[in-house]
Design a protein around this motif. Structure first.
Motif, PDB file in Angstrom:
ATOM      1  N   ASN A 258       0.836  -1.210   0.000  1.00 29.52           N
ATOM      2  CA  ASN A 258       0.000   0.000   0.000  1.00 29.52           C
ATOM      3  C   ASN A 258       0.870   1.260   0.000  1.00 29.52           C
ATOM      4  N   TYR A 262       0.560   4.118  -2.851  1.00 29.14           N
ATOM      5  CA  TYR A 262      -0.007   5.442  -2.581  1.00 29.14           C
ATOM      6  C   TYR A 262       1.054   6.506  -2.299  1.00 29.14           C
ATOM      7  N   ASP A 286       4.787   6.267   5.321  1.00 31.39           N
ATOM      8  CA  ASP A 286       5.149   6.737   3.977  1.00 31.39           C
ATOM      9  C   ASP A 286       4.934   8.236   3.888  1.00 31.39           C
ATOM     10  N   ARG A 305     -12.614   1.664  -0.320  1.00 33.32           N
ATOM     11  CA  ARG A 305     -11.460   2.347  -0.908  1.00 33.32           C
ATOM     12  C   ARG A 305     -11.698   3.854  -0.756  1.00 33.32           C
ATOM     13  N   SER A 317      -8.437  -3.883  -4.219  1.00 28.04           N
ATOM     14  CA  SER A 317      -9.775  -4.440  -4.033  1.00 28.04           C
ATOM     15  C   SER A 317     -10.462  -3.879  -2.792  1.00 28.04           C
ATOM     16  N   LEU A 321      -6.566  -4.354   3.776  1.00 34.05           N
ATOM     17  CA  LEU A 321      -6.475  -3.905   5.172  1.00 34.05           C
ATOM     18  C   LEU A 321      -7.439  -4.672   6.071  1.00 34.05           C
TER      19      LEU A 321
END
Ligand code: ADP
Length: 356
Positions: A258, A262, A286, A305, A317, A321
Motif C-alpha cells: 500500500n 499510494y 510513507d 477504498r 480491491s 487492510l
C-alpha cells in the motif's frame, strides 16, 4: 483411671457403615452438582447473546450479556410459562426492549425444573443481513467491472482480427483485468477462511526482525523502480513472537505494498520495530498522498477504498487492510492508522510477544 470399654456389635457396625455411605453419597452429589453448574456457566459464557438459566422459578445463572435482563418481568414470565407447559420443549416469543428494539426470546426446557432462555437482538440480526446484502452487491459490482472490460475487448478482437496493434492492446488489458479478478477472488477466499469458525493460526516462534528484513528485500526492486527510498529501523534484540509467520508476512507485505502504491515517486517508506511491555510495535510510514479524514474510520472495512480526487488510478480491491487487521487481531494484537492528507500515512501494528 477406669478403663473405657467400647462395645462394637452388628448394630453399631451397620450404623457406621450407613453413615459412611451417606457421607460419600453427599460428597459425590455435591461434586456432581458443582461440575454440572460449572458446565452450565461455561455454556452460558460461550453464548454471544444474553442467556439465562432458570431452576424452577429462580434465576440460577446468566452470562455477562444478560445482566440487564435479570429483573425483566417478560423474561421471568416466559421462564414460568416454559415450566408450566410441560409438553412443550421450547417457546419462542418477541420481547420488547428499550428504544423500539425487540428481542426474540427462546425458552428451552433442559429438564423438568430447568429452562434456558436465549435472547437474540432482532435489530442486530437485521443489520447483519443488510450488511451482507450490501457486501454481496459490492462484490458483484467489483466482479462485474473487469468482466465487462474483458467481454468488451474480446468482442473487439473478434470484430477486427487483422488489427494487430489493437489485438495486442486488448490482450494486455484482458490479462490485467483477469489478474485483478484473480486477486479479488483470492482475497475473498482468504477473508472467508479467516472468518470461518474452523480458522486457526499456525503458531510457532517467529523471528520478527528477520521477517521484516525479508519483506523489505522482497519489495526493494519495485521501490527502486518507483524511485522510493526504503529504510528499516530495528531495535536490537527484538524478542521472538509466537505467531503464524506466513500470515504475519502477508500483513507486512500488504502494508508495504500500500505504501508503494499510494506514495508518488521521490517519496520514502520507513519501517520501524521496537519492543516494550510484552508487545512488539511495528510501524510502516510513507510520505504519500495520505487518507482523507472522512475516510479514515472506514479503511479497514470490507471493500472500502478511499476517495482519491484527481489522482492516478491505483489497482486494489479494498480487502487488503480488512484481511491484515483480522490477522493481527487473531494474534491478540491491533492494527491502527494515522494519516494526514498530503503528508503521508503511518500504519501501526502491535503484537503480544506471548500467546494471549
Ligand atoms: P486496496 O486494495 O484498495 O489498497 P486496502 O484494504 O489495502 O485496499 O486499503 C483500503 C484503502 O485505504 C485504499 O483503497 C486506500 O484508499 C487507503 N490506503 C491504504 N493504505 C494507504 C496508504 N499507505 N496511503 C494512502 N491510502 C492508503
Amino acid at each position: 483411671m477406669p478403663d473405657i470399654i467400647l462395645y462394637f456389635g452388628p448394630l453399631e457396625f451397620a450404623a457406621v457403615a450407613l453413615t459412611l455411605i451417606g457421607l460419600t453419597a453427599i460428597v459425590l452429589f455435591a461434586r456432581h452438582r458443582q461440575t454440572r453448574n460449572r458446565e452450565r456457566h461455561r455454556l452460558l459464557d460461550s453464548l454471544p447473546y444474553p442467556a439465562l438459566l432458570f431452576q424452577r422459578q429462580d434465576l440460577a445463572a446468566h452470562n455477562a450479556a444478560a445482566v440487564e435482563w435479570r429483573e425483566s418481568l417478560d423474561v421471568r414470565g416466559l421462564a414460568a410459562d416454559s415450566l408450566r407447559l410441560r409438553h412443550t420443549s421450547y417457546i419462542v416469543r418477541t420481547i420488547p426492549a428499550v428504544e423500539g428494539q425487540s428481542f426474540q426470546a427462546r425458552a428451552i426446557r433442559l429438564s423438568r425444573h430447568e429452562t434456558l432462555l436465549l435472547l437474540e437482538d432482532l435489530a442486530a440480526a437485521q443489520r447483519q443481513q443488510a450488511f451482507y446484502r450490501n457486501f454481496i452487491q459490492n462484490v458483484s459490482h467489483e466482479l462485474k467491472t473487469p468482466l465487462t472490460v474483458i467481454q468488451g475487448h474480446a468482442a473487439k478482437m473478434g470484430d477486427a482480427p487483422d488489427d494487430r496493434e489493437g489485438w495486442l492492446a486488448s490482450r494486455r488489458i484482458i490479462a490485467d483485468e483477469a489478474k485483478r479478478l484473480t486477486q479479488l477472488v483470492d482475497n475473498l477466499l482468504t477473508l472467508a477462511r479467516l472468518e470461518s469458525p474452523s480458522f486457526h493460526l499456525d503458531r510457532a516462534p517467529v523471528n520478527f526482525s528477520a521477517l521484516l528484513e525479508e519483506a523489505i528485500l522482497q519489495i526493494s526492486d519495485l521501490a527502486e523502480e518507483r524511485r522510493l527510498a526504503l529504510s528499516l529501523n530495528l531495535t536490537p534484540g527484538l524478542p521472538r513472537l509466537d505467531g503464524d509467520r506466513a500470515r504475519l508476512k502477508q500483513v507486512v507485505l500488504n502494508l508495504l505494498d500500500n505504501a508503494l502504491k499510494y506514495t508518488p515517486p521521490g517519496g520514502s517508506i520507513t519501517m520501524d520495530a521496537r519492543a516494550s511491555d510484552g508487545r512488539v510495535t511495528c510501524s510502516v510510514s510513507d510520505t504519500g498522498e495520505g487518507i482523507p479524514p472522512d475516510d479514515l474510520p472506514y479503511i479497514f472495512d470490507k471493500l472500502y477504498r478511499a476517495r482519491r480526487a484527481n489522482r492516478r488510478p491505483v489497482e486494489g480491491s479494498g480487502l487488503g487492510l480488512t484481511i491484515a487487521q483480522q490477522i493481527i487481531r487473531a494474534h491478540g494484537g491491533d492494527l491502527t492508522v494515522q494519516s494526514e492528507i498530503g503528508q503521508g500515512s503511518t500504519f501501526i501494528l502491535t503484537l503480544p510477544t506471548k500467546v494471549p
